[in-house]
Enzyme design. Structure first.
Site, PDB file in Angstrom:
ATOM      1  N   ASP A   1       1.188   6.837   0.486  1.00 63.35           N
ATOM      2  CA  ASP A   1       0.840   7.249  -0.881  1.00 63.35           C
ATOM      3  C   ASP A   1      -0.674   7.168  -1.100  1.00 63.35           C
ATOM      4  O   ASP A   1      -1.256   8.039  -1.750  1.00 63.35           O
ATOM      5  CB  ASP A   1       1.540   6.344  -1.905  1.00 63.35           C
ATOM      6  CG  ASP A   1       3.054   6.444  -1.819  1.00 63.35           C
ATOM      7  OD1 ASP A   1       3.550   7.522  -1.452  1.00 63.35           O
ATOM      8  OD2 ASP A   1       3.729   5.446  -2.118  1.00 63.35           O
TER       9      ASP A   1
ATOM     10  N   GLY B   1       1.464  -5.331  -0.904  1.00 61.93           N
ATOM     11  CA  GLY B   1       1.799  -4.727  -2.181  1.00 61.93           C
ATOM     12  C   GLY B   1       1.628  -3.217  -2.157  1.00 61.93           C
ATOM     13  O   GLY B   1       1.251  -2.636  -1.136  1.00 61.93           O
TER      14      GLY B   1
ATOM     15  N   LEU C   1       0.852  11.123  11.080  1.00 65.60           N
ATOM     16  CA  LEU C   1       1.449  10.725  12.358  1.00 65.60           C
ATOM     17  C   LEU C   1       1.353   9.217  12.576  1.00 65.60           C
ATOM     18  O   LEU C   1       1.183   8.744  13.708  1.00 65.60           O
ATOM     19  CB  LEU C   1       0.739  11.471  13.497  1.00 65.60           C
ATOM     20  CG  LEU C   1       0.758  13.000  13.385  1.00 65.60           C
ATOM     21  CD1 LEU C   1      -0.324  13.621  14.255  1.00 65.60           C
ATOM     22  CD2 LEU C   1       2.126  13.539  13.775  1.00 65.60           C
TER      23      LEU C   1
END
Ligand code: RIB
Length: 305
Positions: free
Chosen positions: A251, A286, A220
């Site tokens: 990720d 990054g 969320l």
């Protein structure tokens, strides 16, 4: 310890910062351009490996310098790469990332991510997979491959996880072979028709996945994450940090979760750890480079406390 096997994408991320996004036909100046290894699959595998799990990547690179660099990066972060194949006739995956107002917009060039042959995947899975190992995938590879891959992984007795990104409608057999789906708010809305914005809508969305026989974890954003897994409903609030770059944060959360599940860590503890990892990731710029090692997470939050 269980292995984490990731079928996923490898992209070279070309990323630039701008204040406001350009309008149609407009050219604007950007800043802080850099190139670094990414791809949802690669990022999730790197997170799992940096955080201590034995992680194997099954992926496809192209016949170019980006492919070489993507492979080297995985190896440098401790991901096992015997399952990384090369397509002699394709380019490697790329992602053009525009960072603006603390968020990003991404355009993908799929390249070799979409040409991994199913036979190569199956052979590698058979070589690596043991019962109860964790299988994790996303939707940056060819959809038919991902769909069949979940079936193969389930048949091998693995615990299967899908992060359906970029989002698309899924066929019913995908759910049949899935244990846990990890979605953000927009992916959740596309798959269930429910935008999870508060406790009630999250519960409704999780029930919708439950009706398809799947546990769900909903991230969320700055609010945290909710999950119903292994018969428990859980909520973990987000950590407050200064955002530098959100690329790869989701990720890193998923990879961190897998690293915990590979050690049979309790789901609540796993979510709390993944939340800290994602928080630290957004403080750095990054994709794979921004994901912290376990020691860095422990050190950062000890200092914060
Ligand atoms: O989730 C972030 C990733 O999405 C980037 O690294 C980019 O490669 C895209 O796949």
């Amino acid at each position: 310890m269980k292995k984490v096997i990731v079928l996923g994408s490898l992209n070279m991320d070309l990323t630039i910062q701008c204040v406001d996004l350009p309008k149609n036909g407009e050219t604007i100046n950007g800043s802080d351009f850099f190139v670094n290894p990414g791809g949802k699959g690669g990022n999730q595998a790197v997170a799992a490996a940096k955080l201590g799990a034995e992680t194997h990547m099954i992926a496809n690179i192209g016949n170019d310098v980006f492919g070489e660099q993507l492979l080297e990066a995985l190896q440098g972060y401790g991901v096992h790469t015997e399952g990384v194949f090369r397509d002699a006739h394709e380019t490697s995956g790329v992602a053009m990332i525009i960072r603006s107002h603390g968020d990003n917009r991404i355009i993908l060039g799929n390249g070799a991510n979409h040409t991994l042959p199913e036979a190569a995947f199956v052979e590698m899975l058979q070589k690596l997979a043991r019962k109860d190992d964790i299988f994790l995938t996303q939707l940056e590879n060819d959809y038919a491959l991902v769909r069949n891959a979940l079936r193969h992984a389930k048949q091998a007795g693995m615990y299967t996880m899908l992060n359906p990104a970029p989002a698309r409608v899924l066929d019913s057999d995908v759910y049949e072979h899935l244990d846990l789906i990890v979605v953000n708010q927009s992916e959740c809305e596309l798959l269930t028709g429910i935008y999870p914005s508060d406790e009630d809508s999250c519960m409704e969305a999780m029930h919708s996945f439950e009706a398809r026989g799947v546990d769900a974890l909903i991230t969320l954003g700055t609010h945290g994450s909710m999950c119903n897994a292994f018969g428990r409903y859980l909520f973990v609030p987000a950590q407050k940090v200064e955002t530098v770059d959100t690329t790869g944060a989701g990720d890193s959360f998923i990879g961190a979760l897998c690293s915990c599940l590979s050690r049979d860590v309790d789901m609540k503890e796993a979510m709390e750890f993944a939340t800290r990892v994602a928080a630290l990731t957004v403080t750095r710029r990054g994709a794979q480079a921004s994901i912290p090692y376990k020691k860095e997470v422990e050190h950062y939050f000890k200092e914060e406390n």
